[in-house]
Design a protein around this motif. Structure first.
Motif, PDB file in Angstrom:
ATOM      1  N   CYS A  71       0.847  -1.189   0.000  1.00 41.03           N
ATOM      2  CA  CYS A  71       0.000   0.000   0.000  1.00 41.03           C
ATOM      3  C   CYS A  71       0.889   1.247   0.000  1.00 41.03           C
ATOM      4  O   CYS A  71       1.843   1.340   0.778  1.00 41.03           O
ATOM      5  CB  CYS A  71      -0.909  -0.017   1.225  1.00 41.03           C
ATOM      6  N   ASP A  72       0.570   2.190  -0.868  1.00 43.08           N
ATOM      7  CA  ASP A  72       1.330   3.441  -0.941  1.00 43.08           C
ATOM      8  C   ASP A  72       1.123   4.308   0.290  1.00 43.08           C
ATOM      9  O   ASP A  72       1.973   5.117   0.629  1.00 43.08           O
ATOM     10  CB  ASP A  72       0.921   4.240  -2.186  1.00 43.08           C
ATOM     11  N   ARG A  73       0.009   4.139   0.975  1.00 41.87           N
ATOM     12  CA  ARG A  73      -0.303   4.991   2.125  1.00 41.87           C
ATOM     13  C   ARG A  73       0.216   4.399   3.435  1.00 41.87           C
ATOM     14  O   ARG A  73       0.848   5.084   4.223  1.00 41.87           O
ATOM     15  CB  ARG A  73      -1.812   5.212   2.228  1.00 41.87           C
ATOM     16  N   SER A  74      -0.047   3.106   3.672  1.00 37.75           N
ATOM     17  CA  SER A  74       0.284   2.515   4.973  1.00 37.75           C
ATOM     18  C   SER A  74       1.499   1.584   4.930  1.00 37.75           C
ATOM     19  O   SER A  74       1.950   1.136   5.968  1.00 37.75           O
ATOM     20  CB  SER A  74      -0.912   1.732   5.501  1.00 37.75           C
ATOM     21  N   GLU A  76       1.492  -1.398   4.124  1.00 38.15           N
ATOM     22  CA  GLU A  76       1.058  -2.758   4.440  1.00 38.15           C
ATOM     23  C   GLU A  76       0.919  -3.543   3.140  1.00 38.15           C
ATOM     24  O   GLU A  76       0.576  -2.998   2.099  1.00 38.15           O
ATOM     25  CB  GLU A  76      -0.308  -2.743   5.124  1.00 38.15           C
ATOM     26  N   GLU A  77       1.172  -4.839   3.231  1.00 35.21           N
ATOM     27  CA  GLU A  77       0.963  -5.707   2.078  1.00 35.21           C
ATOM     28  C   GLU A  77      -0.513  -6.077   1.999  1.00 35.21           C
ATOM     29  O   GLU A  77      -1.180  -6.220   3.022  1.00 35.21           O
ATOM     30  CB  GLU A  77       1.808  -6.965   2.195  1.00 35.21           C
ATOM     31  N   PHE A  78      -1.013  -6.228   0.773  1.00 35.21           N
ATOM     32  CA  PHE A  78      -2.402  -6.659   0.567  1.00 35.21           C
ATOM     33  C   PHE A  78      -2.511  -7.367  -0.764  1.00 35.21           C
ATOM     34  O   PHE A  78      -1.642  -7.241  -1.630  1.00 35.21           O
ATOM     35  CB  PHE A  78      -3.363  -5.459   0.631  1.00 35.21           C
ATOM     36  N   ASP A  79      -3.566  -8.164  -0.912  1.00 34.14           N
ATOM     37  CA  ASP A  79      -3.814  -8.895  -2.157  1.00 34.14           C
ATOM     38  C   ASP A  79      -4.716  -8.059  -3.050  1.00 34.14           C
ATOM     39  O   ASP A  79      -5.731  -7.524  -2.605  1.00 34.14           O
ATOM     40  CB  ASP A  79      -4.466 -10.247  -1.881  1.00 34.14           C
ATOM     41  N   LEU A 132      -3.637   1.188  -3.164  1.00 38.43           N
ATOM     42  CA  LEU A 132      -4.205   1.438  -1.838  1.00 38.43           C
ATOM     43  C   LEU A 132      -4.800   0.163  -1.261  1.00 38.43           C
ATOM     44  O   LEU A 132      -5.484  -0.591  -1.958  1.00 38.43           O
ATOM     45  CB  LEU A 132      -5.302   2.501  -1.905  1.00 38.43           C
ATOM     46  N   HIS A 133      -4.539  -0.048   0.014  1.00 38.19           N
ATOM     47  CA  HIS A 133      -5.130  -1.164   0.749  1.00 38.19           C
ATOM     48  C   HIS A 133      -6.655  -1.018   0.645  1.00 38.19           C
ATOM     49  O   HIS A 133      -7.175   0.100   0.662  1.00 38.19           O
ATOM     50  CB  HIS A 133      -4.671  -1.098   2.209  1.00 38.19           C
ATOM     51  N   PRO A 134      -7.397  -2.106   0.546  1.00 39.33           N
ATOM     52  CA  PRO A 134      -8.855  -2.009   0.386  1.00 39.33           C
ATOM     53  C   PRO A 134      -9.556  -1.167   1.452  1.00 39.33           C
ATOM     54  O   PRO A 134     -10.568  -0.536   1.173  1.00 39.33           O
ATOM     55  CB  PRO A 134      -9.311  -3.473   0.467  1.00 39.33           C
ATOM     56  N   ARG A 135      -9.010  -1.094   2.654  1.00 38.97           N
ATOM     57  CA  ARG A 135      -9.685  -0.304   3.693  1.00 38.97           C
ATOM     58  C   ARG A 135      -9.607   1.195   3.407  1.00 38.97           C
ATOM     59  O   ARG A 135     -10.373   1.972   3.933  1.00 38.97           O
ATOM     60  CB  ARG A 135      -9.134  -0.637   5.073  1.00 38.97           C
TER      61      ARG A 135
END
Length: 182
Positions: A71-74, A76-79, A132-135
């Motif tokens: 995620c560019d913002r946090s 965190e890794e995400f799918d 971006l992470h989905p959240r």
């Protein structure tokens, strides 16, 4: 067992002129074969249809699955889900050449085609520029809805006159002399 680029070669020399079907798994070991920091890994299935004709090879790539991004913002890794369908053509000619983004030329003696780079490129191009992470996606949508962009190329007559009057009072006398040069 680590995958190698040779695992993504398709021998075309002995194929008959008809449609052929292949499946490739694109997992973490596949993405480690390429230098890139965009895609950390993934789990995709690439179905490749090869239509071999006398003078033309047509590849249709159907790739589905997910890739792991940061995620560019946090950070965190995400799918991120990926679904891609692309077509690539190869024609026979006197020399090997890239004739366009989706058209190559190869010599008739070419024994095999390695499609690993094409698979990687198609998956990479499906990744959004802003990751971006989905959240955070709902927040982005809300921000976009609340943003109002007002653009006007015309000014009202009163605004132009008021602006000119105010500007005249503050104009340097040297600029005032230039107005009379018409």
């Amino acid at each position: 067992m680590e995958k190698k680029l040779r695992d993504y070669e398709i021998g075309i020399a002995k194929l008959s002129n008809k449609k052929h079907f292949y499946e490739f798994e694109l997992d973490d070991s596949f993405f480690k074969l390429f230098e890139g920091e965009i895609i950390l890994g993934g789990n995709l299935l690439a179905k490749v249809e090869l239509d071999k004709a006398e003078a033309l090879l047509t590849f249709v790539f159907d790739i589905k699955g997910h890739v792991r991004l940061t995620c560019d913002r946090s950070l965190e890794e995400f799918d991120y889900p990926i679904e891609v369908t692309e077509t690539f053509r190869i024609k026979y000619g006197e020399q090997n050449a890239e004739l366009g983004d989706d058209l190559w030329q190869i010599t008739p003696g070419t024994q095999s085609i390695n499609i690993a780079q094409h698979l990687y490129d198609y998956v990479s191009l499906a990744v959004p520029i802003k990751k971006l992470h989905p959240r955070f996606l709902e927040e982005e949508d809300e921000e976009d809805e609340n943003d109002i962009l007002i653009y006007s190329s015309k000014s009202t007559g009163n605004d132009a006159e008021d602006g000119d009057n105010n500007d005249d009072e503050d104009i340097d006398p040297r600029w005032d002399a230039l107005k009379n040069l018409n």
